[in-house]
Write a protein that holds these residues in place. Structure first.
Motif, PDB file in Angstrom:
ATOM      1  N   MET A 385       0.878  -1.479   0.109  1.00  0.00           N
ATOM      2  CA  MET A 385      -0.095  -0.112  -0.050  1.00  0.00           C
ATOM      3  C   MET A 385       1.366   0.807  -0.314  1.00  0.00           C
ATOM      4  O   MET A 385       0.291   2.454  -0.635  1.00  0.00           O
ATOM      5  CB  MET A 385      -0.897   0.223   1.102  1.00  0.00           C
ATOM      6  N   ILE A 386       1.747   0.385   0.303  1.00  0.00           N
ATOM      7  CA  ILE A 386       3.046   2.029   0.451  1.00  0.00           C
ATOM      8  C   ILE A 386       4.499   2.221  -0.902  1.00  0.00           C
ATOM      9  O   ILE A 386       4.580   3.035  -1.901  1.00  0.00           O
ATOM     10  CB  ILE A 386       4.124   2.081   1.276  1.00  0.00           C
ATOM     11  N   ALA A 387       4.306   1.070  -1.810  1.00  0.00           N
ATOM     12  CA  ALA A 387       5.732   0.330  -2.218  1.00  0.00           C
ATOM     13  C   ALA A 387       5.147   0.714  -3.724  1.00  0.00           C
ATOM     14  O   ALA A 387       4.150   0.832  -3.949  1.00  0.00           O
ATOM     15  CB  ALA A 387       6.211  -0.857  -1.826  1.00  0.00           C
ATOM     16  N   ASP A 388       6.078   1.337  -4.492  1.00  0.00           N
ATOM     17  CA  ASP A 388       5.447   1.864  -5.679  1.00  0.00           C
ATOM     18  C   ASP A 388       4.606   2.377  -5.991  1.00  0.00           C
ATOM     19  O   ASP A 388       3.902   2.565  -6.597  1.00  0.00           O
ATOM     20  CB  ASP A 388       5.059   0.716  -6.792  1.00  0.00           C
ATOM     21  N   GLY A 389       4.775   3.704  -5.002  1.00  0.00           N
ATOM     22  CA  GLY A 389       3.398   5.352  -4.954  1.00  0.00           C
ATOM     23  C   GLY A 389       2.462   4.770  -3.870  1.00  0.00           C
ATOM     24  O   GLY A 389       2.161   3.432  -4.525  1.00  0.00           O
ATOM     25  N   PRO A 390       2.328   5.194  -3.361  1.00  0.00           N
ATOM     26  CA  PRO A 390       1.813   4.965  -1.964  1.00  0.00           C
ATOM     27  C   PRO A 390      -0.074   5.590  -2.116  1.00  0.00           C
ATOM     28  O   PRO A 390      -0.021   5.758  -3.391  1.00  0.00           O
ATOM     29  CB  PRO A 390       1.832   6.211  -1.327  1.00  0.00           C
ATOM     30  N   ASP A 391      -1.069   4.700  -2.077  1.00  0.00           N
ATOM     31  CA  ASP A 391      -2.396   4.883  -2.417  1.00  0.00           C
ATOM     32  C   ASP A 391      -2.894   5.965  -2.430  1.00  0.00           C
ATOM     33  O   ASP A 391      -2.893   6.206  -3.854  1.00  0.00           O
ATOM     34  CB  ASP A 391      -3.006   4.010  -1.649  1.00  0.00           C
ATOM     35  N   GLU A 392      -2.278   6.848  -2.149  1.00  0.00           N
ATOM     36  CA  GLU A 392      -3.341   8.221  -1.969  1.00  0.00           C
ATOM     37  C   GLU A 392      -2.581   9.475  -3.290  1.00  0.00           C
ATOM     38  O   GLU A 392      -3.229   9.601  -3.950  1.00  0.00           O
ATOM     39  CB  GLU A 392      -2.553   8.896  -0.745  1.00  0.00           C
ATOM     40  N   VAL A 393      -1.670   8.078  -3.251  1.00  0.00           N
ATOM     41  CA  VAL A 393      -0.676   9.196  -4.818  1.00  0.00           C
ATOM     42  C   VAL A 393      -1.595   9.485  -5.983  1.00  0.00           C
ATOM     43  O   VAL A 393      -1.894   9.950  -6.769  1.00  0.00           O
ATOM     44  CB  VAL A 393       0.906   9.145  -5.078  1.00  0.00           C
ATOM     45  N   HIS A 394      -1.823   7.422  -5.998  1.00  0.00           N
ATOM     46  CA  HIS A 394      -2.468   7.536  -7.099  1.00  0.00           C
ATOM     47  C   HIS A 394      -3.940   7.239  -6.787  1.00  0.00           C
ATOM     48  O   HIS A 394      -4.782   7.838  -7.643  1.00  0.00           O
ATOM     49  CB  HIS A 394      -2.282   5.663  -7.293  1.00  0.00           C
ATOM     50  N   GLN A 395      -4.458   7.499  -5.630  1.00  0.00           N
ATOM     51  CA  GLN A 395      -5.770   7.979  -5.781  1.00  0.00           C
ATOM     52  C   GLN A 395      -5.991   9.560  -6.505  1.00  0.00           C
ATOM     53  O   GLN A 395      -6.730   9.803  -7.378  1.00  0.00           O
ATOM     54  CB  GLN A 395      -6.706   8.234  -4.347  1.00  0.00           C
ATOM     55  N   ARG A 396      -5.103  10.218  -6.048  1.00  0.00           N
ATOM     56  CA  ARG A 396      -4.794  12.016  -6.634  1.00  0.00           C
ATOM     57  C   ARG A 396      -4.949  11.259  -7.189  1.00  0.00           C
ATOM     58  O   ARG A 396      -5.909  13.099  -8.772  1.00  0.00           O
ATOM     59  CB  ARG A 396      -4.069  12.436  -5.982  1.00  0.00           C
ATOM     60  N   SER A 397      -4.086  10.897  -8.533  1.00  0.00           N
ATOM     61  CA  SER A 397      -3.968  11.179 -10.343  1.00  0.00           C
ATOM     62  C   SER A 397      -4.755  10.798 -10.308  1.00  0.00           C
ATOM     63  O   SER A 397      -6.109  11.014 -11.477  1.00  0.00           O
ATOM     64  CB  SER A 397      -2.469  10.604 -10.510  1.00  0.00           C
ATOM     65  N   LEU A 398      -5.891   9.649  -9.881  1.00  0.00           N
ATOM     66  CA  LEU A 398      -6.970   8.988 -10.662  1.00  0.00           C
ATOM     67  C   LEU A 398      -7.946  10.015 -10.686  1.00  0.00           C
ATOM     68  O   LEU A 398      -8.747  10.276 -11.386  1.00  0.00           O
ATOM     69  CB  LEU A 398      -7.058   7.302 -10.687  1.00  0.00           C
ATOM     70  N   ALA A 399      -8.337  10.476 -10.343  1.00  0.00           N
ATOM     71  CA  ALA A 399      -9.203  11.209  -9.644  1.00  0.00           C
ATOM     72  C   ALA A 399      -9.496  12.493 -10.102  1.00  0.00           C
ATOM     73  O   ALA A 399     -10.475  13.016 -10.674  1.00  0.00           O
ATOM     74  CB  ALA A 399      -9.250  12.199  -7.778  1.00  0.00           C
ATOM     75  N   ARG A 400      -8.274  13.155 -10.526  1.00  0.00           N
ATOM     76  CA  ARG A 400      -7.728  14.388 -11.451  1.00  0.00           C
ATOM     77  C   ARG A 400      -7.884  14.148 -13.299  1.00  0.00           C
ATOM     78  O   ARG A 400      -8.772  14.801 -13.264  1.00  0.00           O
ATOM     79  CB  ARG A 400      -6.165  15.016 -11.488  1.00  0.00           C
ATOM     80  N   ARG A 401      -7.895  12.528 -12.823  1.00  0.00           N
ATOM     81  CA  ARG A 401      -8.317  12.304 -14.581  1.00  0.00           C
ATOM     82  C   ARG A 401      -9.362  12.008 -14.409  1.00  0.00           C
ATOM     83  O   ARG A 401     -10.073  12.479 -15.848  1.00  0.00           O
ATOM     84  CB  ARG A 401      -7.201  10.931 -15.152  1.00  0.00           C
ATOM     85  N   GLU A 402     -10.264  11.320 -13.838  1.00  0.00           N
ATOM     86  CA  GLU A 402     -12.013  12.017 -13.569  1.00  0.00           C
ATOM     87  C   GLU A 402     -12.819  12.838 -13.493  1.00  0.00           C
ATOM     88  O   GLU A 402     -13.531  13.318 -15.041  1.00  0.00           O
ATOM     89  CB  GLU A 402     -12.038  11.257 -12.501  1.00  0.00           C
ATOM     90  N   LEU A 403     -12.196  13.429 -12.702  1.00  0.00           N
ATOM     91  CA  LEU A 403     -12.209  15.145 -13.143  1.00  0.00           C
ATOM     92  C   LEU A 403     -12.392  16.052 -14.281  1.00  0.00           C
ATOM     93  O   LEU A 403     -13.591  16.770 -14.480  1.00  0.00           O
ATOM     94  CB  LEU A 403     -11.661  15.994 -11.921  1.00  0.00           C
ATOM     95  N   LYS A 404     -11.353  15.435 -14.776  1.00  0.00           N
ATOM     96  CA  LYS A 404     -10.784  16.637 -16.260  1.00  0.00           C
ATOM     97  C   LYS A 404     -11.925  16.220 -17.256  1.00  0.00           C
ATOM     98  O   LYS A 404     -12.463  17.187 -17.824  1.00  0.00           O
ATOM     99  CB  LYS A 404      -9.953  15.982 -16.416  1.00  0.00           C
TER     100      LYS A 404
END
Length: 407
Positions: A385-404
């Motif tokens: 849940m931390i390695a290769d980028g913590p979950d929160e980083v992926h959530q941030r990126s994924l949400a921004r892509r959806e909102l775009k």
């Protein structure tokens, strides 16, 4: 998307399942016994080398590499069910098949970005399983989930020699404690003042025996030292010098290489996590039918029914999402599968942690002991849940892509 495995995948699945039953599962206890007799806890038990030799003899070797010149030439969709099987014994099976991180990612980097000399010196012995490697990016002094934060410097030697001087401190560098680890891929800044923060970084190859390189200590993960993967070390680079020819790709290309490396790594982790969940479900069911409490078998307790049913539903959902992601990576590329890669990276570790946690609960004190693999499986899954980028980083990126799409 066709949900049926093709003929080659089915053939390899059958061979790998038999290999696991005949060699890997019996070797788990043997490896622990042998480890107690080793001169150093970081040495490799003899049975691991025996597993590697047998896997290579059976053609179960370098399955992760889609490039047929170097590996098995499998697609992501073909490799996914095989990686899942190895996840059932994550300490032994990936290493036995030469499919263990961080070597897999490093071999992918050298395959895609290394020059002929780098491939000859480092990729070939890695492909042969003769040496191990480490990937040095994470730093203790900065939030390394944002790779632009790294502070390690890769500078040209001031006297004008054709060398880089590397200075910095890294930690949780997987594999670095293993005495067979002979090469680091180090990410640092060659242009710290550059206007493009994603072009400041580069990657260089640094042999372990380079003067100025110190493997300082092993970092623990929930108390585990993770011996089979070569540990996770703190490494100091104190004006370590390497030839400029050790640069991978071009100066300023480090960030892009890191992203190319982490995409396949994330899906490989999720594939293996599903195998870890399957092992936990199996152990949960075996325990439930073998134990009684309050006058009846645990398998007759309603709450146990719920745990097992929920775990099965969750695994089936996750597997479909991982297979879809693998299929997209094969058909539209990693960039086209970006949303799905992030989705599985968010969903899989947290769900598998919950499944393993239920299995631990069902085993009582045994669940947290060394007599079952569950505690170590939990530590490994929770770490992802931390390695290769913590979950929160992926959530941030994924949400921004959806909102775009709505802005």
């Amino acid at each position: 998307m066709d949900f049926a495995f093709d003929a080659r995948t089915e053939e390899l699945r059958a061979k790998l399942l038999a290999f696991m039953d005949e060699y890997v599962y019996p070797a788990e206890a043997v490896a622990e016994e042998q480890r107690a007799e080793l001169a150093s806890p970081w040495d490799t038990p003899a049975v691991v080398e025996e597993l590697k030799a047998e896997a290579r003899r059976q053609g179960l070797w370098n399955l992760f590499l889609p490039d047929s010149e170097y590996g098995a030439g499998l697609t992501n969709l073909q490799y996914a069910p095989l990686a899942e099987i190895t996840g059932r014994s994550p300490q032994l099976a990936p290493t036995a098949l030469n499919c263990a991180a961080p070597d897999t990612g490093n071999m992918e980097v050298l395959t895609q970005f290394g020059d002929d000399a780098q491939k000859k010196q480092w990729l070939e012995p890695l492909l042969a399983g003769e040496i191990r490697s480490a990937f040095a990016m994470t730093e203790p002094e900065v939030a390394s989930s944002d790779a632009t934060n790294i502070t390690t410097l890769i500078e040209r030697a001031p006297e004008g020699t054709d060398e880089y001087v590397i200075t910095g401190r890294k930690w949780y560098i997987s594999g670095a404690m293993n005495p067979d680890c002979q090469i680091f891929i180090v990410m640092g800044k060659t242009d710290p003042g550059g206007s493009d923060i994603r072009r400041q970084q580069s990657m260089v190859l640094v042999p372990r025996d380079t003067p100025g390189v110190t493997v300082k200590r092993a970092m623990r993960v929930f108390g585990y030292e993770d011996h089979y993967h070569g540990g996770h070390a703190e490494v100091i680079f104190d004006h370590a010098r390497v030839p400029v020819s050790n640069l991978i790709g071009e100066e300023g290309g480090g960030f892009a290489i890191a992203q190319a490396r982490l995409g396949p790594g994330r899906i490989h982790h999720c594939m293996r996590l599903i195998g870890m969940a399957e092992r936990a479900i199996e152990l949960m069911c075996r325990r439930a039918v073998a134990r009684e409490a309050f006058g009846k078998a645990l398998a007759q307790q309603g709450v146990v029914h719920n745990w097992i049913a929920d775990a099965r539903v969750t695994v089936e959902q996750l597997r479909l999402l991982v297979l879809k992601t693998a299929w997209l990576m094969d058909t539209v590329g990693n960039r086209g599968a970006h949303t799905e890669i992030q989705a599985i990276k968010i969903a899989t570790p947290r769900a598998v942690v919950d499944i393993i946690d239920r299995a631990i609960q069902l085993h009582g004190a045994g669940g947290v002991s060394q007599d079952f693999p569950l505690a170590e499986l939990y530590a490994g899954a929770r770490t992802l849940m931390i390695a290769d980028g913590p979950d929160e980083v992926h959530q941030r990126s994924l949400a921004r892509r959806e909102l775009k799409r709505y802005v």
